[in-house]
Design a protein around this motif. Sequence first.
Motif, mmCIF file in Angstrom:
data_model
loop_
_atom_site.group_PDB
_atom_site.id
_atom_site.type_symbol
_atom_site.label_atom_id
_atom_site.label_comp_id
_atom_site.label_asym_id
_atom_site.label_seq_id
_atom_site.Cartn_x
_atom_site.Cartn_y
_atom_site.Cartn_z
ATOM 1 N N THR A 145 40.490 2.870 -22.114
ATOM 2 C CA THR A 145 41.368 3.185 -20.984
ATOM 3 C C THR A 145 40.579 3.779 -19.822
ATOM 4 O OG1 THR A 145 43.209 3.600 -22.513
ATOM 5 C CG2 THR A 145 43.411 4.478 -20.286
ATOM 6 N N GLU A 146 39.643 4.672 -20.143
ATOM 7 C CA GLU A 146 38.822 5.281 -19.093
ATOM 8 C C GLU A 146 37.967 4.228 -18.403
ATOM 9 O OE1 GLU A 146 35.449 8.807 -18.582
ATOM 10 O OE2 GLU A 146 36.379 8.404 -20.532
ATOM 11 N N GLN A 147 37.388 3.319 -19.212
ATOM 12 C CA GLN A 147 36.574 2.255 -18.620
ATOM 13 C C GLN A 147 37.416 1.343 -17.728
ATOM 14 O OE1 GLN A 147 34.788 0.356 -22.004
ATOM 15 N NE2 GLN A 147 33.142 1.876 -22.195
ATOM 16 N N ASP A 148 38.623 1.014 -18.200
ATOM 17 C CA ASP A 148 39.503 0.175 -17.380
ATOM 18 C C ASP A 148 39.880 0.867 -16.079
ATOM 19 O OD1 ASP A 148 39.377 -1.715 -19.349
ATOM 20 O OD2 ASP A 148 41.304 -1.201 -20.273
ATOM 21 N N GLN A 150 38.140 3.233 -14.520
ATOM 22 C CA GLN A 150 36.964 3.276 -13.661
ATOM 23 C C GLN A 150 36.696 1.918 -13.019
ATOM 24 O OE1 GLN A 150 35.455 6.025 -12.945
ATOM 25 N NE2 GLN A 150 33.900 5.130 -11.614
ATOM 26 N N GLU A 151 36.879 0.866 -13.827
ATOM 27 C CA GLU A 151 36.675 -0.481 -13.298
ATOM 28 C C GLU A 151 37.692 -0.804 -12.204
ATOM 29 O OE1 GLU A 151 36.437 -5.117 -14.916
ATOM 30 O OE2 GLU A 151 36.732 -3.442 -16.302
ATOM 31 N N ALA A 152 38.939 -0.379 -12.422
ATOM 32 C CA ALA A 152 39.968 -0.598 -11.408
ATOM 33 C C ALA A 152 39.636 0.164 -10.118
ATOM 34 C CB ALA A 152 41.330 -0.165 -11.938
ATOM 35 N N LYS A 153 39.091 1.402 -10.267
ATOM 36 C CA LYS A 153 38.699 2.170 -9.082
ATOM 37 C C LYS A 153 37.576 1.485 -8.328
ATOM 38 C CE LYS A 153 40.055 6.756 -10.795
ATOM 39 N NZ LYS A 153 39.562 8.107 -11.158
ATOM 40 N N GLU A 154 36.589 0.972 -9.074
ATOM 41 C CA GLU A 154 35.483 0.277 -8.424
ATOM 42 C C GLU A 154 35.963 -0.968 -7.688
ATOM 43 O OE1 GLU A 154 32.453 1.286 -8.117
ATOM 44 O OE2 GLU A 154 32.766 3.107 -9.294
ATOM 45 N N LYS A 155 36.868 -1.714 -8.334
ATOM 46 C CA LYS A 155 37.410 -2.901 -7.681
ATOM 47 C C LYS A 155 38.179 -2.539 -6.415
ATOM 48 C CE LYS A 155 37.803 -5.866 -11.772
ATOM 49 N NZ LYS A 155 38.734 -6.606 -12.658
#
Length: 337
Positions: A145-148, A150-155
Amino acid sequence: MASDRETLLSMGFDPARVDWALRATNGRGLQPAMDHLLAHEGEAVPTSGGDPAVGASTTGVDEDEEADVAELGINAGGVEAKSIKCSICDKTFRNTALANFHAEKSGHDQFEESTDEIKPLTEDEKREKLAELREKMAAKRALKTEQDTQEAKEKEKIRRKQGNDMNKIKEDLKAKEIIKEVEQRRQDKIEDAKARAAVRAQIEADKKARAEKAAREKALREGRPIVDASPAASSTAPPATPAASSSSGGGAVSGKDFKDTRLQIRLASGGTPYVTTLPSDSTLHDVAEYVAAQTLSVSVDTVSFTQHFPRKTFTRAEFGKTLKELGLTPSAVLIAS
């Protein structure tokens, strides 16, 4: 990631019971299989009427174990092997399936039979294992969940940056268009001013030419000397007598007194007129050659000349006559077409 069967085997459950639990729960996941194992721990594994695949699987494991034993050659003394031991890391496994799972994960390839017996897990140990497994699963889910997130924030950062870059490009293009439009308007104003100045100059030239022609004709009628405004015709001509004026036939006689003739030649297509001074004995053909030398739009062979006042169009036969003979001295305005 290990499969549900491998995970349950790593917890110490018997392979036959693991296969039974997975078959009974229709492979719905690790938690249902774990609940089934705990709920039917004391029961015997059904063999009659069961899935032939289970028996085949169990038999297959036994055959693999026997093959491993024969390959290792440790059962020669008649001692019964209780487990399988990894010669590299000294870990002990209950059966061949667990040993194979360890070999796949660690890359170890040296195993031997061991007489050490691995005791089955107690109820407390099973609960601890289950709790540990649940904690690991929860940690993995939290990490995922944390990785998702973070990935959403980067996107989102990338999307916003692209949007800002696009807006900046649009603003730059708009600013360039505004600058270009302002420059075009300024250039248009300059061109308009030049055109108006050319029109005013043309009007003034026409006024001056008409005034000079009117003054010349008035002087001819009154018998007074004609004074040319151009520097080339600054000499004063002797006064013409009324008799000479009457015998001139249109002012040609008065032109005998002028050596040079000032001509203003305009193109029928428009543009700045050409002003020149030629000897009075020059022919109209010489005038045509002069105009052809000034612009490529005029040819000596095809050009024609017209005089507005008095209204007259000169024929090609008159191109051999002098300016005196044509009555164009001391000055005249011609239209070339």
